[in-house]
Design an enzyme around this catalytic site. Structure first.
Site, PDB file in Angstrom:
ATOM      1  CG  ASP B  11      39.642  29.058  34.015  1.00  0.00           C
ATOM      2  OD1 ASP B  11      38.825  28.225  33.418  1.00  0.00           O
ATOM      3  OD2 ASP B  11      39.242  30.137  35.124  1.00  0.00           O
ATOM      4  CG  ASP B 130      29.917  32.655  32.049  1.00  0.00           C
ATOM      5  OD1 ASP B 130      29.896  31.700  32.596  1.00  0.00           O
ATOM      6  OD2 ASP B 130      30.830  33.287  31.424  1.00  0.00           O
TER       7      ASP B 130
END
Lengths: 204, 266
Positions: B11, B130
């Site tokens: 990330d 997600d």
């Protein structure tokens, strides 16, 4: 100089950078005249067969690839670049590749995840002294991304296979032309070693 | 043969690798290119870089990161975060990404998946999703959401969409997604393991490759992602970034558990 033919598709930079990493004088070339002067040619390809065939033709680099192969200059074709050596693919009916090798590109048989998107073991095929040795002499793992695979019209062209539900064409070879369904530029050490052998065959 | 992929995930915020606990409380785990090369040398099968930068000039930084990584990292690289158009995808691919993943932008404009797949091929097009278990969302009646009991969420898990997760990924594959990256937002950052039920549902519903994400805390969690979840790629971040386990340890453990992996010799 090794010309990595740049006809505007996907990630071509990795092929250029991987060859440079192993010491080759490689660069992306989009101008056909400049590409004609290269000692060796890399024909990359990602995406759909039809889109690549069309983009290659529009770029004028299709003739460069043809000439390089006809003149026996070292040529490495990768992934869809390899598929473009054939005439037709089930992926894009009605579109034509270069038609240099006999055979047809067919969808990977069902029963496995498609596309094949993984590392797989490539086993070299015995070629009775006709091998360039580019693939190495023992099985190595390489990275594949493809939903279609070459069904060869001439079994003598076969250089390597992988197992994925069925036995698939992983590499082909004819004279100074070598082609891989997998991506050597994305296959870590084994891929860099293959590219180093190709660079050596190109005379540096 | 089949070989399950071990995929460290980076990330990246403004050019630096971070990993939060449930996307909050970010910690700095270093330079992404440095880390990418380290993972590549250690035998990772593939890398995912997710750009979580909010600002647009931060995104330029990410293109720079991809560009630098392409000069020394020679394993597949998927880049996601902030891709809203074919042009965004093209810039990342030209910089050296092999695949681009789209998430929120595909929820807002589902045709984006088809546009990228048409331009660059399905093998370039990753649909990242997600997901939250709807039964666990407080204050919402179950009948408000459809079928599977799993809902697509966006904005780091804060925004429900009303989309059924299974229907959404099946549609995504029809639109041209060549791979799915499924993150359980209930599990992300918890180290409680992947949501195996969710993975098994998706694995059975599609025939494209599936990357499992969210919740890995142990090597057994990785193994379960394949053995029980049916995933083809096993994504993890913090267990690798903070040095708890090496890629080699993960590979050995998976092999011992009967998970097919690529042998890597040092």
């Amino acid at each position: 100089m090794i010309a990595v033919l740049d006809y505007g598709i996907g990630n071509l930079r990795s092929a250029e950078k991987a060859l440079q990493y192993v010491g080759a004088d490689a660069r992306l070339v989009s101008d056909p005249e400049q590409a004609r002067r290269a000692d060796a040619v890399v024909l990359p390809g990602v995406g759909a067969f039809g889109a690549c065939a069309e983009a290659l033709r529009e770029s004028g680099l299709d003739e460069v690839a043809r000439e390089a192969i006809a003149e026996q200059r070292p040529t490495l074709a990768v992934c869809i670049g390899m598929q473009l050596l054939f005439d037709e693919s089930e992926e894009s009916p009605g579109c034509h590749g270069l038609g240099i090798l006999p055979g047809v590109i067919r969808r990977i048989p069902p029963g496995v995840r498609r596309p094949q998107m993984q590392w797989n073991l490539v086993e070299p095929v015995s070629r009775d002294g006709r091998s360039s040795g580019l693939l190495g002499d023992k099985g190595e793992w390489f990275y594949f991304v493809h939903g279609y695979a070459a069904e060869l019209g001439s079994p003598a062209d076969l250089a390597g296979t992988c197992q994925y539900g069925a036995t698939l064409t992983a590499a082909v070879e004819r004279g100074s032309l070598f082609a891989t369904q997998f991506h050597p530029e994305k296959s870590g050490r084994a891929g860099l070693a293959l590219l180093a052998r190709f660079a050596k065959a190109c005379g540096g | 043969m089949q070989a399950v992929r071990i995929i460290p995930c980076l990330d990246v915020d403004r050019g630096r690798v971070v990993k939060g606990v449930t996307y909050l409380d970010l910690r700095d785990a270093g330079d992404p290119v440095e880390l990418a090369r380290l993972y590549s040398d250690a035998g990772a099968d593939e890398l995912v870089v997710l750009d979580i930068t909010a600002s647009s000039d931060g995104r330029e930084t990410t293109i720079g990161v991809v560009s630098r990584a392409a000069e020394e990292v020679f394993i597949p690289l998927t880049v996601g975060g902030g891709i809203r158009s074919v042009d965004d995808a093209r810039r990342l691919l030209r910089a050296g990404a092999d695949k681009v993943s789209v998430n929120t932008a595909a929820v807002e404009r589902p045709s984006l998946v088809a546009e990228i797949a048409t331009e660059f091929g399905t093998q370039c097009t990753v649909l990242a999703v997600d997901v939250r278990k709807t039964g666990e969302a407080p204050g919402r009646a179950l009948e408000q959401v459809a079928g599977s009991g799993y809902e697509v969420v966006t904005h780091g898990g804060r925004q429900p969409t009303g989309l059924d997760a299974i229907e959404w990924v099946v549609q995504g594959v029809e639109r041209g997604a060549g791979e799915l990256l499924v993150t359980s937002m209930d599990r992300d950052g918890t180290e409680a393991g992947y949501d195996l039920e969710l993975l098994a549902l998706i694995s059975a519903a599609v025939d494209v490759p599936l990357i499992a994400s969210g919740g890995v805390g142990t090597l057994d969690h990785l193994a379960a992602g394949f053995l029980e979840g049916g995933a083809d790629g096993l994504l993890a971040a913090s267990i690798f970034h903070f040095g708890r386990y090496s890629i080699a340890q993960a590979r050995e453990h998976l092999a011992a558990r009967g998970v097919p992996v690529r042998p890597v010799y040092a």
